[in-house]
Design an enzyme around this catalytic site. Structure first.
Site, short mmCIF file in Angstrom:
data_model
loop_
_atom_site.label_atom_id
_atom_site.label_comp_id
_atom_site.label_asym_id
_atom_site.label_seq_id
_atom_site.Cartn_x
_atom_site.Cartn_y
_atom_site.Cartn_z
N ALA A 92 -3.54 -1.77 33.92
CA ALA A 92 -4.78 -1.84 33.13
C ALA A 92 -5.52 -0.51 33.06
O ALA A 92 -6.67 -0.47 32.61
CB ALA A 92 -5.70 -2.90 33.71
N ALA A 93 -4.88 0.58 33.46
CA ALA A 93 -5.57 1.86 33.49
C ALA A 93 -6.06 2.28 32.11
O ALA A 93 -7.17 2.78 31.95
CB ALA A 93 -4.66 2.94 34.09
N GLY A 94 -5.22 2.09 31.09
CA GLY A 94 -5.63 2.44 29.73
C GLY A 94 -6.77 1.58 29.22
O GLY A 94 -7.65 2.06 28.49
#
Length: 280
Positions: free
Chosen positions: A225-227
């Site tokens: 979920a970094a983006g």
């Protein structure tokens, strides 16, 4: 007063398998761990923005099944407005995710209820920003662009062609470097943020680089979920009136922190955690 963001996007229940290395075609591996966690690009971005201090509403869809409540649990706990999350005659969306020891991932999404997301103008009324993703039908993306009353942002992922009218309306488009090449016309958008993984991100206005930032050094374990976290943080930073470089630097820090923990939504940092990292 906190900025208000309405997210038009997907809601999934993620099934995550940890592996030592991502499998090759035809290869069968034994997982080192298994988790279930709420996810979906829209839901992730909604929760990320909420944990960073925004007032957030989500427009989406889930099924009338046992996966719906676990998929919404962290959003509900954080105070995201779920009034416009409908229950439809399909299964709640599912993502099958493999994460290796380098934090690289493969993701297969089964859209389910997300294929039924619709947008009505009243759902967006009053929002300081509308943010959408490409895990929902094109008609929902188009409607979000048409009816956004103020700032409109698009996370053009997963990459696919986007109607030119949507790109023309966008105040901000966020893509990674592969999506920047894979979404026709995105290079002509007024403002584009391109994420570069461990190298950080660049912000382009009218095709010209205006800011560049690198993330803090972290030990990444899961980039799922970094983006999404980066996108939510950048939208919020720009709404707060931060300078381009500062907004980009904060977004990179949020994305990096997210990658230090397993799972999509469980990994999303709070504002206090972000401030602590930025103060180092």
């Amino acid at each position: 007063m906190a900025p208000s963001i309405t997210v038009v996007g997907s809601v999934n229940l993620d099934l995550l398998a940890g592996v030592r290395a991502l499998p090759r075609p035809g290869e069968t591996l034994t997982a080192t761990r298994f988790d279930r966690a709420p996810g979906g690009k829209g839901a992730n971005q909604a929760l990320a923005a909420r944990r960073l201090g925004a007032e957030v509403s989500l427009v989406g869809a889930v099924g009338a099944d046992a996966s719906a409540e676990p998929a919404l649990a962290l959003l509900r706990e954080a105070g995201v407005d779920l009034t416009h999350v409908s229950t439809v005659d399909d299964a709640t969306g599912t993502a099958l995710i493999e994460v290796d020891e380098s934090a690289d991932t493969t993701i297969v999404v089964v859209p389910g209820a997300n294929a039924h997301v619709t947008v009505h103008p009243g759902q967006l009324a009053g929002a300081d920003a509308v943010l959408t993703v490409l895990e929902v039908p094109e008609r929902a993306v188009v409607a979000a662009a048409e009816h956004a009353p103020n700032f409109f942002a698009l996370n053009a992922a997963p990459a696919r062609p986007v109607p030119q009218a949507v790109l023309d309306r966008a105040d901000l488009v966020v893509v990674n470097r592969e999506e920047y090449e894979g979404v026709p016309g995105v290079d002509r958008v007024r403002t584009v943020a391109v994420t570069l993984g461990a190298e950080g991100a660049v912000l382009l206005r009218e095709g010209r680089e205006v800011a560049r930032a690198t993330p803090p050094t972290v030990r990444a374990v899961d980039g799922t979920a970094a983006g999404d976290a980066f996108t939510a943080a950048l939208v919020l930073g720009l709404l707060e009136g931060r300078e381009d470089e500062e907004a980009l630097r904060r977004a990179c820090a949020v994305g990096a922190l997210t990658a230090t923990r397993h799972g999509a939504q469980p990994s999303l940092p709070t504002l206090a955690e972000v401030e602590e990292v930025l103060a180092r």
